[in-house]
Design a protein around this motif. Sequence first.
Motif, short mmCIF file in Angstrom:
data_model
loop_
_atom_site.label_atom_id
_atom_site.label_comp_id
_atom_site.label_asym_id
_atom_site.label_seq_id
_atom_site.Cartn_x
_atom_site.Cartn_y
_atom_site.Cartn_z
N GLU A 77 0.80 -1.22 0.00
CA GLU A 77 0.00 0.00 0.00
C GLU A 77 0.84 1.27 0.00
O GLU A 77 2.00 1.28 0.42
N VAL A 78 0.17 2.36 -0.45
CA VAL A 78 0.65 3.72 -0.31
C VAL A 78 -0.53 4.54 0.20
O VAL A 78 -1.63 4.46 -0.37
N TRP A 79 -0.33 5.28 1.28
CA TRP A 79 -1.41 6.11 1.82
C TRP A 79 -1.24 7.53 1.31
O TRP A 79 -0.12 8.08 1.27
N VAL A 80 -2.35 8.15 0.93
CA VAL A 80 -2.32 9.47 0.32
C VAL A 80 -3.02 10.46 1.24
O VAL A 80 -4.22 10.31 1.55
N GLY A 81 -2.27 11.49 1.69
CA GLY A 81 -2.83 12.53 2.55
C GLY A 81 -2.99 13.83 1.77
O GLY A 81 -2.04 14.30 1.14
N TYR A 82 -4.18 14.41 1.81
CA TYR A 82 -4.44 15.66 1.09
C TYR A 82 -5.34 16.60 1.91
O TYR A 82 -5.71 17.68 1.45
N ASP A 83 -5.71 16.15 3.11
CA ASP A 83 -6.58 16.95 3.97
C ASP A 83 -5.93 17.08 5.34
O ASP A 83 -4.84 16.54 5.58
N GLY A 84 -6.59 17.74 6.27
CA GLY A 84 -5.98 18.03 7.55
C GLY A 84 -5.02 19.19 7.38
O GLY A 84 -5.04 19.90 6.38
N CYS A 85 -4.14 19.39 8.33
CA CYS A 85 -3.20 20.50 8.20
C CYS A 85 -1.81 20.17 8.72
O CYS A 85 -0.98 21.06 8.90
N GLY B 145 6.15 14.09 -1.89
CA GLY B 145 5.29 15.25 -1.84
C GLY B 145 4.02 15.10 -2.66
O GLY B 145 3.93 14.27 -3.59
N LEU B 146 3.01 15.88 -2.31
CA LEU B 146 1.73 15.83 -3.00
C LEU B 146 1.79 16.69 -4.27
O LEU B 146 1.90 17.92 -4.20
N TYR B 147 1.70 16.01 -5.42
CA TYR B 147 1.70 16.68 -6.72
C TYR B 147 0.51 16.17 -7.54
O TYR B 147 -0.03 15.08 -7.29
N ALA B 148 0.15 16.97 -8.53
CA ALA B 148 -1.04 16.66 -9.31
C ALA B 148 -0.85 15.50 -10.28
O ALA B 148 -1.81 14.77 -10.57
N ALA B 149 0.35 15.30 -10.79
CA ALA B 149 0.56 14.30 -11.85
C ALA B 149 0.08 12.90 -11.45
O ALA B 149 -0.66 12.26 -12.21
N PRO B 150 0.46 12.36 -10.29
CA PRO B 150 -0.07 11.04 -9.92
C PRO B 150 -1.56 11.06 -9.62
O PRO B 150 -2.28 10.11 -9.94
N LEU B 151 -2.04 12.16 -9.00
CA LEU B 151 -3.45 12.22 -8.62
C LEU B 151 -4.38 12.13 -9.83
O LEU B 151 -5.44 11.50 -9.78
N GLY C 81 -14.24 9.33 -10.48
CA GLY C 81 -15.45 8.69 -9.95
C GLY C 81 -15.60 8.91 -8.46
O GLY C 81 -15.40 10.01 -7.94
N THR C 82 -15.92 7.83 -7.75
CA THR C 82 -16.19 7.93 -6.31
C THR C 82 -14.94 8.10 -5.47
O THR C 82 -15.03 8.35 -4.26
N VAL C 83 -13.76 7.95 -6.06
CA VAL C 83 -12.53 8.15 -5.30
C VAL C 83 -11.97 9.56 -5.50
O VAL C 83 -10.87 9.86 -5.01
N ARG C 84 -12.68 10.39 -6.20
CA ARG C 84 -12.23 11.78 -6.38
C ARG C 84 -12.84 12.64 -5.27
O ARG C 84 -14.06 12.81 -5.19
N PRO C 85 -12.00 13.23 -4.42
CA PRO C 85 -12.53 14.06 -3.33
C PRO C 85 -13.15 15.35 -3.87
O PRO C 85 -12.77 15.85 -4.93
N ALA C 86 -14.09 15.88 -3.09
CA ALA C 86 -14.66 17.18 -3.45
C ALA C 86 -13.66 18.29 -3.17
O ALA C 86 -13.71 19.36 -3.79
N GLY C 87 -12.73 18.03 -2.28
CA GLY C 87 -11.71 19.01 -1.94
C GLY C 87 -10.91 18.53 -0.76
O GLY C 87 -11.03 17.38 -0.31
N GLY C 88 -10.07 19.39 -0.23
CA GLY C 88 -9.22 19.08 0.91
C GLY C 88 -8.36 20.29 1.18
O GLY C 88 -8.13 21.11 0.28
N ILE C 89 -7.86 20.44 2.39
CA ILE C 89 -7.10 21.64 2.75
C ILE C 89 -5.90 21.82 1.82
O ILE C 89 -5.63 22.93 1.34
N TYR C 90 -5.20 20.72 1.54
CA TYR C 90 -4.05 20.84 0.64
C TYR C 90 -4.48 20.82 -0.83
O TYR C 90 -3.88 21.50 -1.65
N LEU C 91 -5.50 20.05 -1.14
CA LEU C 91 -5.97 20.02 -2.52
C LEU C 91 -6.47 21.39 -2.96
O LEU C 91 -6.35 21.75 -4.15
N ASP C 92 -7.02 22.14 -2.03
CA ASP C 92 -7.52 23.48 -2.39
C ASP C 92 -6.39 24.42 -2.80
O ASP C 92 -6.65 25.45 -3.44
N HIS C 93 -5.16 24.07 -2.45
CA HIS C 93 -4.01 24.89 -2.83
C HIS C 93 -3.18 24.24 -3.94
O HIS C 93 -2.13 24.77 -4.31
N LEU C 94 -3.64 23.09 -4.45
CA LEU C 94 -2.89 22.37 -5.47
C LEU C 94 -3.59 22.52 -6.82
O LEU C 94 -4.78 22.24 -6.94
#
Length: 250
Positions: free
Chosen positions: A201-209, A222-228, A234-247
């Motif tokens: 597994e690989v765990w992906v963090g994009y929310d919280g602070c 680091g969190l980058y858009a290319a892998p995301l 579909g159902t695995v696409r978040p509506a947003g996240g604290i870090y996603l909102d800045h990415l």
Amino acid sequence: MPEPDEQELGPQIADAFQSKAHTVQGLRSAGYAAEARRRVHRRRQRLTMAAAAVVVVAAIGGVWGVIGGPSPVTTSSTAGSAADNGSKMAPGAPAEATVVCPEQHAILAAPTHEALPSGDGLDLDHAIVFGLEVCRYRLEGAQMLLGSAHFNAATAQQVVDAIKVLPERNPSLPVFKCTPQTARPKEAIVLRFDTATGIREVWVGYDGCSSAGFFTGTRTYGLYAAPLKLFMTGTVRPAGGIYLDHLKGW
């Protein structure tokens, strides 16, 4: 010449008609008999041919059905093709997808999305993957599986290749000062890769602070858009996240 006596002619004419009638009747009887023999002969021929066909069909019944359809018995050419296809698969590849998203996952009880046990993490530098199941979980409140998506070996390998070249941190993302109450993310994603040694597994963090990125238990990327972009659908696409909102670009 003296004319024949009518009494003598009468019987002669009657005999002549009777002889003619017998002759005609005999010819008709002969014709009917010949036609009957011809029909019987033709019927016997048809029965003989039908019996021969049944014998042939029964003899080859293991390969062809009675109606001429192909037998389900595997032929040597089919077996050879299957063997050739199997030889082209990567060593240790499973026959079918075995990765699934569990309703209850360890990330739900983990203190953070960074706390992946090292033995369960994927070594991205040496990974050969056969498939990927993406699992999105709600970590806060009513914990649950929010969505899942399956990807084939080609996409799974693309995800691995896109993550392993990333630096440890994306400097374009902000650094937050968090309280313990706001540090924990509301949700996270688990990438479950199918490998020759089992699920890694690989765990992906994009929310919280507190942190964001891809975590393997031994390394952080680091969190980058290319892998995301490869798996957030579909159902695995978040509506947003604290870090996603800045990415941008995800």
